[in-house]
Design a protein around this motif. Structure first.
Motif, mmCIF file in Angstrom:
data_model
loop_
_atom_site.group_PDB
_atom_site.id
_atom_site.type_symbol
_atom_site.label_atom_id
_atom_site.label_comp_id
_atom_site.label_asym_id
_atom_site.label_seq_id
_atom_site.Cartn_x
_atom_site.Cartn_y
_atom_site.Cartn_z
ATOM 1 N N UNK A 93 -7.887 10.330 -32.701
ATOM 2 C CA UNK A 93 -7.517 9.357 -31.679
ATOM 3 C C UNK A 93 -7.544 7.950 -32.289
ATOM 4 N N UNK A 94 -6.568 7.137 -31.886
ATOM 5 C CA UNK A 94 -6.546 5.744 -32.325
ATOM 6 C C UNK A 94 -6.838 4.828 -31.145
ATOM 7 N N UNK A 95 -7.511 3.721 -31.418
ATOM 8 C CA UNK A 95 -7.660 2.659 -30.418
ATOM 9 C C UNK A 95 -7.000 1.408 -30.987
ATOM 10 N N UNK A 96 -6.074 0.845 -30.232
ATOM 11 C CA UNK A 96 -5.366 -0.363 -30.673
ATOM 12 C C UNK A 96 -5.982 -1.547 -29.949
ATOM 13 N N UNK A 97 -6.694 -2.391 -30.703
ATOM 14 C CA UNK A 97 -7.439 -3.488 -30.088
ATOM 15 C C UNK A 97 -6.578 -4.739 -29.984
ATOM 16 N N UNK A 98 -5.972 -4.931 -28.833
ATOM 17 C CA UNK A 98 -5.236 -6.160 -28.572
ATOM 18 C C UNK A 98 -3.756 -6.063 -28.906
ATOM 19 N N UNK A 99 -3.074 -7.183 -28.718
ATOM 20 C CA UNK A 99 -1.614 -7.233 -28.869
ATOM 21 C C UNK A 99 -1.130 -6.977 -30.284
ATOM 22 N N UNK B 38 -2.077 -4.999 -32.992
ATOM 23 C CA UNK B 38 -1.754 -3.621 -33.391
ATOM 24 C C UNK B 38 -0.768 -2.943 -32.443
ATOM 25 N N UNK B 39 -0.775 -3.338 -31.180
ATOM 26 C CA UNK B 39 0.189 -2.776 -30.219
ATOM 27 C C UNK B 39 1.608 -3.122 -30.665
ATOM 28 N N UNK B 40 1.792 -4.381 -31.026
ATOM 29 C CA UNK B 40 3.094 -4.858 -31.475
ATOM 30 C C UNK B 40 3.458 -4.265 -32.838
ATOM 31 N N UNK B 41 2.496 -4.279 -33.753
ATOM 32 C CA UNK B 41 2.802 -3.861 -35.129
ATOM 33 C C UNK B 41 3.090 -2.360 -35.216
ATOM 34 N N UNK B 42 2.327 -1.552 -34.496
ATOM 35 C CA UNK B 42 2.453 -0.094 -34.654
ATOM 36 C C UNK B 42 3.377 0.538 -33.627
ATOM 37 N N UNK B 43 3.602 -0.137 -32.502
ATOM 38 C CA UNK B 43 4.451 0.454 -31.460
ATOM 39 C C UNK B 43 5.629 -0.423 -31.066
ATOM 40 N N UNK B 44 5.664 -1.646 -31.567
ATOM 41 C CA UNK B 44 6.757 -2.541 -31.204
ATOM 42 C C UNK B 44 6.735 -2.948 -29.736
ATOM 43 N N UNK B 45 5.563 -2.834 -29.110
ATOM 44 C CA UNK B 45 5.467 -3.208 -27.695
ATOM 45 C C UNK B 45 4.556 -4.412 -27.578
ATOM 46 N N UNK B 46 4.760 -5.220 -26.549
ATOM 47 C CA UNK B 46 3.805 -6.297 -26.336
ATOM 48 C C UNK B 46 3.461 -6.408 -24.862
ATOM 49 N N UNK B 47 2.325 -7.004 -24.602
ATOM 50 C CA UNK B 47 1.817 -7.118 -23.238
ATOM 51 C C UNK B 47 0.589 -6.244 -23.054
ATOM 52 N N UNK B 48 -0.462 -6.569 -23.804
ATOM 53 C CA UNK B 48 -1.667 -5.729 -23.779
ATOM 54 C C UNK B 48 -2.278 -5.662 -22.378
ATOM 55 N N UNK B 49 -2.179 -6.742 -21.620
ATOM 56 C CA UNK B 49 -2.826 -6.726 -20.301
ATOM 57 C C UNK B 49 -2.104 -5.762 -19.356
ATOM 58 N N UNK B 50 -0.834 -5.551 -19.587
ATOM 59 C CA UNK B 50 -0.056 -4.599 -18.794
ATOM 60 C C UNK B 50 -0.224 -3.177 -19.336
ATOM 61 N N UNK B 51 -0.317 -3.047 -20.653
ATOM 62 C CA UNK B 51 -0.255 -1.719 -21.279
ATOM 63 C C UNK B 51 -1.621 -1.121 -21.591
#
Ligand code: URA
Length: 200
Positions: free
Chosen positions: A132-138, A140-153
């Motif tokens: 399991x991975x935990x992505x801490x904050x925007x 790694x979310x952006x870098x590994x998934x190309x998504x942004x908006x940690x508060x929403x996601x």
């Protein structure tokens, strides 16, 4: 980025990957940093946490998440029975960041800086082989998934390299915004439940 892919692919184990990152010449952040911060905790742990970049304390000590945010992270993990120093591998975590070098004045890393290290982080994940991975904050979310908006996601399971990945709010954000702790607690419980669930 092509050079980063080649350097990452050539690393056959974690020690080789750490050496390849420290030697990788194409990132200017290396000139302003003291240490290449690779990882902490136990390789082989079921949980791998990916943060943003070293701050001042991390740069000085050469280990990720050892400053104020890191101490909060340790308390959060302890609340669900996990620890980077656990002797029991089932309770251990492994911790890294998108960037191994501290950005000056702790500024946000640029998209280009992150992109340069994504091949290394992906190789790092493959070699450490967490469940399991935990992505801490925007970042790694952006870098590994190309998504942004940690508060929403945050709290919504994703997949990275075939592994379940949980985006969470960064502990540095929680220090600034204590009202966000309740949601982070729910995410920790979701992580804990995933680890306790039977089967893969
Ligand atoms: N914040 C991060 O994202 N990583 C660290 O290692 C320290 C603070």
């Amino acid at each position: 980025v092509a050079e980063a892919h080649a350097a990452a692919r050539g690393a056959g184990d974690l020690a080789a990957l750490a050496a390849a990152m420290a030697a990788y010449p194409h990132c200017d952040l290396r000139h302003g940093a003291r240490n290449c911060v690779f990882a902490d905790g136990q390789p082989g742990a079921r949980v791998m946490i990916v943060g943003e970049a070293p701050g001042r304390d991390e740069d000085l000590q050469g280990r990720p998440f050892v400053g104020r945010a890191g101490r909060l992270l340790d308390r959060m993990l302890a609340a669900i029975g996990l620890s980077r120093s656990a002797e029991d591998i089932a309770r251990a975590v492994y911790i890294t960041n998108i960037l191994p070098w501290r950005p000056p004045e702790n500024r946000r890393p640029t998209a280009q800086e992150c992109a340069m290290f994504v091949p290394f982080v992906e190789r790092h994940i493959a070699l450490a082989d967490p469940e399991v991975l935990v992505l801490m904050g925007n970042t790694p979310l952006q870098a590994l998934l190309g998504e942004s908006g940690i508060l929403r996601l945050r709290g919504q399971w994703r997949e990275v390299l075939g592994r379940p990945a949980l985006p969470m709010t960064h502990p540095a954000y929680l220090l600034r915004t204590p009202s966000a702790k309740r949601a982070a607690w729910e995410d920790l419980l979701a992580l804990s439940a995933r680890l306790d669930a039977p089967g893969p």
